[in-house]
Motif scaffolding. Structure first.
Motif, PDB file in Angstrom:
ATOM      1  N   THR A   1      36.249  31.177  33.227  1.00  0.00           N
ATOM      2  CA  THR A   1      36.769  30.759  34.532  1.00  0.00           C
ATOM      3  C   THR A   1      36.640  31.872  35.553  1.00  0.00           C
ATOM      4  O   THR A   1      37.220  31.795  36.621  1.00  0.00           O
ATOM      5  CB  THR A   1      38.245  30.328  34.431  1.00  0.00           C
TER       6      THR A   1
ATOM      7  N   LEU B   1      35.365  34.126  38.550  1.00  0.00           N
ATOM      8  CA  LEU B   1      34.779  33.735  39.826  1.00  0.00           C
ATOM      9  C   LEU B   1      33.282  34.000  39.891  1.00  0.00           C
ATOM     10  O   LEU B   1      32.569  33.337  40.625  1.00  0.00           O
ATOM     11  CB  LEU B   1      35.489  34.472  40.971  1.00  0.00           C
TER      12      LEU B   1
ATOM     13  N   ASP C   1      47.059  31.697  34.540  1.00  0.00           N
ATOM     14  CA  ASP C   1      46.822  31.655  35.973  1.00  0.00           C
ATOM     15  C   ASP C   1      46.465  30.239  36.411  1.00  0.00           C
ATOM     16  O   ASP C   1      45.692  29.550  35.741  1.00  0.00           O
ATOM     17  CB  ASP C   1      45.680  32.629  36.287  1.00  0.00           C
TER      18      ASP C   1
ATOM     19  N   HIS D   1      44.558  29.290  38.755  1.00  0.00           N
ATOM     20  CA  HIS D   1      43.116  29.200  38.981  1.00  0.00           C
ATOM     21  C   HIS D   1      42.381  28.824  37.695  1.00  0.00           C
ATOM     22  O   HIS D   1      41.472  27.985  37.709  1.00  0.00           O
ATOM     23  CB  HIS D   1      42.592  30.537  39.530  1.00  0.00           C
ATOM     24  N   GLU D   2      42.759  29.417  36.578  1.00  0.00           N
ATOM     25  CA  GLU D   2      42.100  29.130  35.306  1.00  0.00           C
ATOM     26  C   GLU D   2      42.301  27.675  34.901  1.00  0.00           C
ATOM     27  O   GLU D   2      41.365  27.012  34.452  1.00  0.00           O
ATOM     28  CB  GLU D   2      42.606  30.063  34.213  1.00  0.00           C
TER      29      GLU D   2
ATOM     30  N   GLU E   1      42.888  25.159  36.874  1.00  0.00           N
ATOM     31  CA  GLU E   1      42.136  24.308  37.801  1.00  0.00           C
ATOM     32  C   GLU E   1      40.655  24.268  37.444  1.00  0.00           C
ATOM     33  O   GLU E   1      40.031  23.205  37.478  1.00  0.00           O
ATOM     34  CB  GLU E   1      42.314  24.800  39.235  1.00  0.00           C
TER      35      GLU E   1
END
Length: 146
Positions: free
Chosen positions: A11, A13, A65, A67-68, A70
């Motif tokens: 994951t 970026l 997190d 973000h991970e 998602e």
């Protein structure tokens, strides 16, 4: 060919955009069920991720997190939209346990193939550790993009 595959995803970026496209192509060729797995750094707590609704995603106050979660949810949804039977899983583990988690999940899920993406190639010891554990199934290591 391969009825059940475990695809370990990243994951980060800076992961290449084509990694999911390649995973989808390979999954279509195999015709089997895909188990997407992301091993996040943290404590060992498993979480199921279901295609579509996101009902299996842990709440924001948990270790992983947002973000991970998602990114994994989007990957599951993308494969489901492509018509691939898919199940996503996010597991927290310490960095040195990542390979062990991958091999154990492959064993638990009785997969025929472990696919390690490009991120496992770039200086990571995860791929090397997975190979050294001599899992019961084949391992495919994706080549880094040019």
């Amino acid at each position: 060919m391969y009825d059940r595959m475990l695809i370990a995803i990243d994951t980060a970026l800076d992961s290449p955009d084509n990694s999911m496209r390649r995973a989808i192509q390979f999954a279509r060729m195999s015709g089997g069920t895909v188990h997407l797995l992301h091993v996040a750094r943290g404590h060992v707590v498993a979480s199921d991720i279901s295609a579509g609704s996101g009902l299996g995603v842990l709440p924001g106050e948990d270790d992983v997190d947002v973000h991970e979660r998602e990114i994994v949810q989007r990957a599951v949804d993308e494969m489901a939209r492509a018509g691939i039977p898919v199940h996503g899983e996010l597991v927290n583990a310490t960095e040195h346990d990542a390979a062990q988690v991958i091999v154990q999940r492959a064993r638990d899920l009785q997969v025929d193939l472990i696919v390690l993406g490009y991120q496992h190639y770039r200086g990571s010891t995860v791929a090397d550790q997975v190979i050294r554990q001599q899992p019961h199934c084949s391992i495919l290591l994706a080549r880094p993009p040019e």
